[in-house]
Structure formats: structure tokens, C-alpha cells
Design an enzyme around this catalytic site. Structure first.
Site, PDB file in Angstrom:
ATOM      1  N   GLU A 106      13.907   7.496  -5.765  1.00 41.52           N
ATOM      2  CA  GLU A 106      13.525   8.645  -5.907  1.00 41.52           C
ATOM      3  C   GLU A 106      14.695   9.586  -6.054  1.00 41.52           C
ATOM      4  O   GLU A 106      14.592  10.579  -6.809  1.00 41.52           O
ATOM      5  CB  GLU A 106      12.459   9.177  -4.998  1.00 41.52           C
ATOM      6  CG  GLU A 106      10.957   8.375  -4.803  1.00 41.52           C
ATOM      7  CD  GLU A 106      10.313   8.746  -3.699  1.00 41.52           C
ATOM      8  OE1 GLU A 106       9.341   8.022  -3.519  1.00 41.52           O
ATOM      9  OE2 GLU A 106      10.717   9.271  -2.573  1.00 41.52           O
ATOM     10  N   GLU A 126       5.885   3.145  -1.004  1.00 46.70           N
ATOM     11  CA  GLU A 126       5.509   4.088  -0.052  1.00 46.70           C
ATOM     12  C   GLU A 126       3.968   3.845  -0.057  1.00 46.70           C
ATOM     13  O   GLU A 126       3.390   4.045   1.261  1.00 46.70           O
ATOM     14  CB  GLU A 126       5.746   5.680  -0.440  1.00 46.70           C
ATOM     15  CG  GLU A 126       7.097   5.949  -0.263  1.00 46.70           C
ATOM     16  CD  GLU A 126       8.124   5.700  -1.437  1.00 46.70           C
ATOM     17  OE1 GLU A 126       9.176   6.335  -1.479  1.00 46.70           O
ATOM     18  OE2 GLU A 126       7.787   5.036  -2.382  1.00 46.70           O
TER      19      GLU A 126
END
Length: 244
Positions: A106, A126
């Protein structure tokens, strides 16, 4: 665990924890943000390149160390990594030499360019762990891949270099032995004498104001999964599975 060298007027920041796939401790994240800020002010370097030692760019958050820590504090440290890149006055390039996981994957979304080797991979685990995304990814991922962002996150996608390139998560795939040199060369082309690069970075980068709003929303999401208990349970499952 962070090495910084200046090569041909470009600061090369290398994650130096290959035995742990360059997993990011809290201290490493602080050091990374400080290094990007130190060399991103344009006074001593024309640009910044970030890469990893060994076979991974970074395995993301060091979950072994994060179990029991405040998830909010962990997320805020990732947010500051993104903030440091967006504040830089020079180009910042990710040289993704291998696996990039979670918060590390990210983080690259805010970089001005992302180059990868054929062995580069992006993995966003995640959702299946019970964690929430961070680094402004709720804004930056959609900016890069549009409506496909939701499916990538909910499916905890793992993408090859070819797939990442086709989606726009990598700008170019280059051979491993030329990766960092290619990234340095890109910085040189973008910062030739007389160029208005700093101005265009401000104009064309993601708006820091919009990203700060994403940070705030992601912090609220992190608090929700922490308060519900699913984040801690997911991290403990992850750690226990690896120890078996």
C-alpha cells in the site's frame, strides 16, 4: 535495518532485514519516514529510490511484534510513511524487487513511479486476517485501478508482476540486475536542469488533503476492527499458523 546511500545524486533507501523478508517494525517505519524526509527536500539529492534487500521488497507489518500493540499506533506509523513521500520535493520511486505485502504494498501506491522485477508480487492479505487497509490505500488504490480496488481488497489478492503491471500497480517490469539503476535513470530524466519537476509533482500527485481524509477514515476503520476483536484474533491466528 535501513541503509541509505547516495548514488549519482539519488538517495537509495534499502530495507535491510532480508531474514524477515524486510518486515517493518515500528522503529523501521519511523526510520524510513525520517530518511525520505531527509533526502526528499531536494537539497542533497535529485530523487529517492526505495528497494529491499534479498527476495522481498517488504513483508509489510511485522505481525509477530505487532500482536499486543495498539493497532491505531501501528496504522498511524504507516500513514506517516505515505505522508513523507507526498511531502517530498523530488521524485520518489519504488524499486519493487520481490514480494510486497500489506502496508508495504500500500505504501508504494503513493510513489511517483513503481518499477518491479519479474519476481515482484503484490499481496493484500488484510481482509482475510481481519485487519483494515491503511497508507491512504482507500483513496490511492481506487485512483490507480478504479472500481477493481474493492475486489482486490475483499479477495486479499496476490498479484504477479505481469498482473500488477496490467492493472497499473507497476509502471514497468525490468530485470532484477538493472532495477535500481533503471529507477535512478528515471529520476535523472525527470530532473534534468531547467525542468519544472517540483511544480508538476505538486500538481499531479494525489492531493495530500484528500489523502489525509483517507487516513482519518482508515484510522476509524482500524479502531473498529480493533474494538471488535477481529484484528487481534486474526493476527494471533496468523502468528500461530506460522509457528506450527
Amino acid at each position: 535495518m535501513i541503509d541509505v546511500t547516495v548514488r549519482d545524486e539519488v538517495a537509495v533507501i534499502t530495507l535491510q532485514r532480508p531474514g524477515k523478508l524486510n518486515a517493518l517494525t515500528a522503529g523501521m517505519r519511523r526510520q524510513l519516514a525520517a530518511a525520505v524526509r531527509e533526502h526528499g527536500d531536494g537539497k542533497a539529492a535529485r530523487g529517492v529510490v526505495v528497494t529491499g534487500a534479498g527476495r522481498a521488497f517488504s513483508a509489510g507489518e511485522d505481525i509477530d511484534q505487532a500482536v499486543g500493540l495498539s493497532l491505531i499506533d501501528e496504522v498511524e506509523l504507516f500513514h506517516d510513511l505515505t505522508r513523507a513521500v507526498l511531502e517530498a520535493r523530488v521524485p520518489v520511486v519504488a524499486a519493487v524487487n520481490g514480494l510486497a505485502v500489506g502496508g508495504a504494498a500500500e505504501w508504494t501506491l503513493c510513489f511517483d513511479a513503481r518499477l518491479g522485477t519479474p519476481s515482484a508480487e503484490f499481496f493484500l492479505p488484510e481482509n482475510h486476517i481481519g485487519l483494515s487497509i491503511s497508507n491512504g490505500a482507500s483513496h490511492l488504490l481506487r485512483r490507480l485501478v478504479g472500481g477493481r480496488a474493492l475486489g482486490l481488497v475483499l479477495g486479499s489478492a496476490r498479484l504477479s508482476a505481469t498482473e500488477a503491471h496490467s492493472l497499473g500497480l507497476l509502471d514497468e517490469v525490468v530485470e532484477a540486475d538493472t532495477l535500481v539503476d533503471t529507477a535512478i535513470g528515471l529520476v535523472h530524466r525527470w530532473t534534468l536542469p531547467g525542468t519544472a519537476t517540483e511544480v508538476h509533482l505538486r500538481l499531479l500527485r494525489p492531493s495530500l488533503e484528500e489523502v489525509e481524509r483517507a487516513f482519518a477514515a482508515e484510522t476509524r476503520a482500524a479502531r473498529q476492527v480493533e474494538d471488535s476483536g477481529i484484528a487481534r484474533a486474526g493476527m494471533e491466528r496468523f502468528v500461530n499458523r506460522r509457528r506450527r
